[in-house]
Design an enzyme around this catalytic site. Structure first.
Site, PDB file in Angstrom:
ATOM      1  CG  PHE A 146      -1.495  -1.360   1.548  1.00 61.82           C
ATOM      2  CD1 PHE A 146      -2.059  -2.179   0.581  1.00 61.82           C
ATOM      3  CD2 PHE A 146      -1.365  -1.857   2.834  1.00 61.82           C
ATOM      4  CE1 PHE A 146      -2.492  -3.452   0.881  1.00 61.82           C
ATOM      5  CE2 PHE A 146      -1.790  -3.145   3.139  1.00 61.82           C
ATOM      6  CZ  PHE A 146      -2.355  -3.934   2.160  1.00 61.82           C
ATOM      7  CB  CYS A 147       2.341   3.501  -1.518  1.00 61.71           C
ATOM      8  SG  CYS A 147       2.283   3.135  -3.236  1.00 61.71           S
ATOM      9  CG  ASN A 148       2.324   3.137   5.243  1.00 62.52           C
ATOM     10  OD1 ASN A 148       3.385   3.078   5.862  1.00 62.52           O
ATOM     11  ND2 ASN A 148       1.270   3.792   5.692  1.00 62.52           N
TER      12      ASN A 148
END
Ligand SMILES: Cc1ncc(COP(=O)(O)O)c(C=O)c1O
Length: 515
Positions: free
Chosen positions: A424-426
């Site tokens: 999640f791009c995290n």
């Protein structure tokens, strides 16, 4: 049972259809009963009748096509009336490029201005204090801050671990201009920041160059809601604050008359689905004046000269930051989307999704295999306190092995359930949730050949046995009890199945687990 010889006859088909219909009716009555008892125990699930009416009127395509949509943090859904109203508006007038004074140009200028006013009004932002810069998305808003912020040696970019990569990316601007980059970690199991540590960082005195503190109002991985009080604390000690609200504003009220961050990036498609391709940077006017753009473009200047190669004058206010022509047709859909969100009520949406997330978290915690082993491991808070309706988790088999998340996504997809897998791009939340050390991550950056996310995950899994990927469900404006109930029904169909069962695609017609 099909007829002997494997040929399906018309009678077989008819029987299958009858069985499916009966199963559907059983499901429906089980669901209605479960929803009634949930609604009576959860006052936050306000007015389920109104929600069903909204769902049928505005989001009927979900049920008509049998979709269970659980990826609102990925992208919100639009209401049918948003599309109709937008089309009617476009069909009712003629709109030209706004950068002129002819009638069609002025019509577009009016559209853009009313979208700016609608955004300010929606967030209770005082137009004397805040400006709205339209961008392509939240990442575009973040890049504007990164490239223009006055980072310099002696300055600091302080940011939490659980930022989205588009906030992490600003560190490259900070570093290249000599500022310090300092991360504040999140901690298991809740993936929250240590409030004392944040306070210590923020209260460190400095009379030096500009300092920027960046954190998400809601983590797009763990759903953690961070204290908004940090904005004032940071201001009191001379920091500027970037509050990433991309994952927060679809289901939480952001009141800029009470909390006043300097920079607020967001994407409108996450709030109300349509249009895609438009975001905004809400920015305090006094900070806009301190940003230094590294270039100019059509629309961002009042004057430039070719003969005097160094000569140009940046346009004042938002115009100086909106490169080229804004999406003047799409912006009318932003006003319509905000009106739609207001008509449903952001507080009502918030209360509903929090109640539903609470149900999901409780169900996840109580689901066990026959041997008593848990079926879920949630990453982030397992209660409803200070968290939103975004839930990251693994599913575990009876001996504690992790079901392959990509296969879970695929199997859920076969039931028309949309959930999300990956990181999640995290990366910060993911690294802490999955206990991945700096040294283990370093391996993914050693090779001269670029490693993909999947490649890195494989590398870490092979070397350490840790499984560094995650499943995420997230709720939003049109989520009903039926959506979360259907997800749990799907998940529990894996009860007692070994991880190997879902590991590879396999043919097992009639399997109760996957039916
Ligand atoms: C917290 C957060 N910030 C920023 C972004 C970037 O948004 P966009 O991809 O629309 O630029 C996202 C997207 O998921 C997000 O969740």
């Amino acid at each position: 049972m099909p007829s002997p010889g494997g040929m399906r006859t018309i009678a077989d088909e008819a029987r299958a259809i009858r069985e499916r219909a009966m199963r559907h009716e059983d499901d429906e009555s089980e669901l209605r009963e479960a929803e009634a008892s949930f609604a009576s125990a959860n006052p936050g699930y306000r007015d389920p009748e109104a929600l069903h009416e909204l769902r049928e009127r505005e989001y009927g395509r979900l049920d008509e096509r049998g979709h269970t949509y659980l990826d609102y943090t990925g992208g919100g859904l639009y209401a049918d009336s948003q599309l109709r109203r937008h089309l009617e508006l476009l069909a009712s007038d003629v709109f030209g490029n706004p950068h002129s004074h002819n009638p069609t140009s002025l019509a577009s200028t009016a559209v853009v201005q009313s979208a700016r006013s609608a955004v300010l009004a929606f967030f209770d932002a005082d137009p004397a204090q805040y400006e709205v810069v339209f961008t392509q998305n939240a990442s575009g808003a973040l890049k504007l801050v990164g490239e223009s912020y006055p980072f310099e040696p002696g300055g600091t970019y302080l940011l939490s671990y659980d930022n989205h990569n588009s906030v992490n990316g600003i560190r490259e601007f900070a570093r290249s201009r000599g500022a310090d980059v300092v991360y504040v970690p999140v901690y298991r199991p809740d993936l929250r920041l240590d409030a004392d540590l944040v306070r210590r960082h923020l209260t460190t005195p400095s009379n030096g160059p500009a300092r920027l503190f960046a954190y998400p109002a809601q983590s797009n991985f763990s759903g953690v809601l961070h204290p908004l009080e940090w904005v004032r604390l940071a201001h009191d000690h001379g920091w500027d604050v970037l509050l990433d609200c991309a994952a927060f504003v679809p289901t939480n009220r952001l009141d800029l008359s009470a909390v006043k961050p300097d920079f607020v990036p967001l994407s409108f498609y996450k709030m109300f689905g349509y249009p895609t391709g438009i975001g905004a940077l809400l920015v305090r006017r006094e900070k806009l004046d301190q940003l230094r753009r590294p270039w100019f473009a059509g629309g961002t200047i009042t004057l430039a000269s070719v003969q005097g190669a160094g000569w140009y004058r940046l346009a004042p206010g938002a115009a100086g930051f909106e490169d080229g022509t804004v999406d003047y047709l799409g912006l009318s859909a932003v006003t319509i989307g905000l009106e739609h969100l207001s008509s449903v009520g952001i507080d009502r949406i918030h209360d509903r999704v929090c109640a539903l997330a609470g149900w999901l978290l409780r169900e996840m915690a109580s689901q066990k295999h026959s041997n008593g082993a848990p079926m879920f491991r949630a990453f982030g808070p397992t209660g409803t306190d200070r968290r939103g309706a975004t839930i990251a988790f693994y599913m575990l088999d009876p001996v504690g092995d992790v079901y392959d998340v990509y296969r879970i996504e695929k199997l859920a997809g076969e039931e028309r359930i949309s959930l999300r897998t990956g990181c999640f791009c995290n990366p910060g939340d993911g690294e802490i949730a999955h206990r991945i050390t700096r040294d283990e991550m370093a391996e993914c950056f050693e090779d001269t050949v670029p490693v993909t996310l999947a490649g890195c995950q494989r590398l870490i899994e092979d070397a350490t046995g840790k499984v560094p990927n995650t499943i995420r469900v997230s709720l939003g404006i049109a989520t009903t009890f039926g959506d979360v109930w259907r997800f749990m029904r799907f998940a529990t169909s894996l009860t007692d199945r070994p991880a190997a069962y879902v590991a590879e695609p396999h043919e097992e017609p009639g399997s109760p687990a996957l039916d």
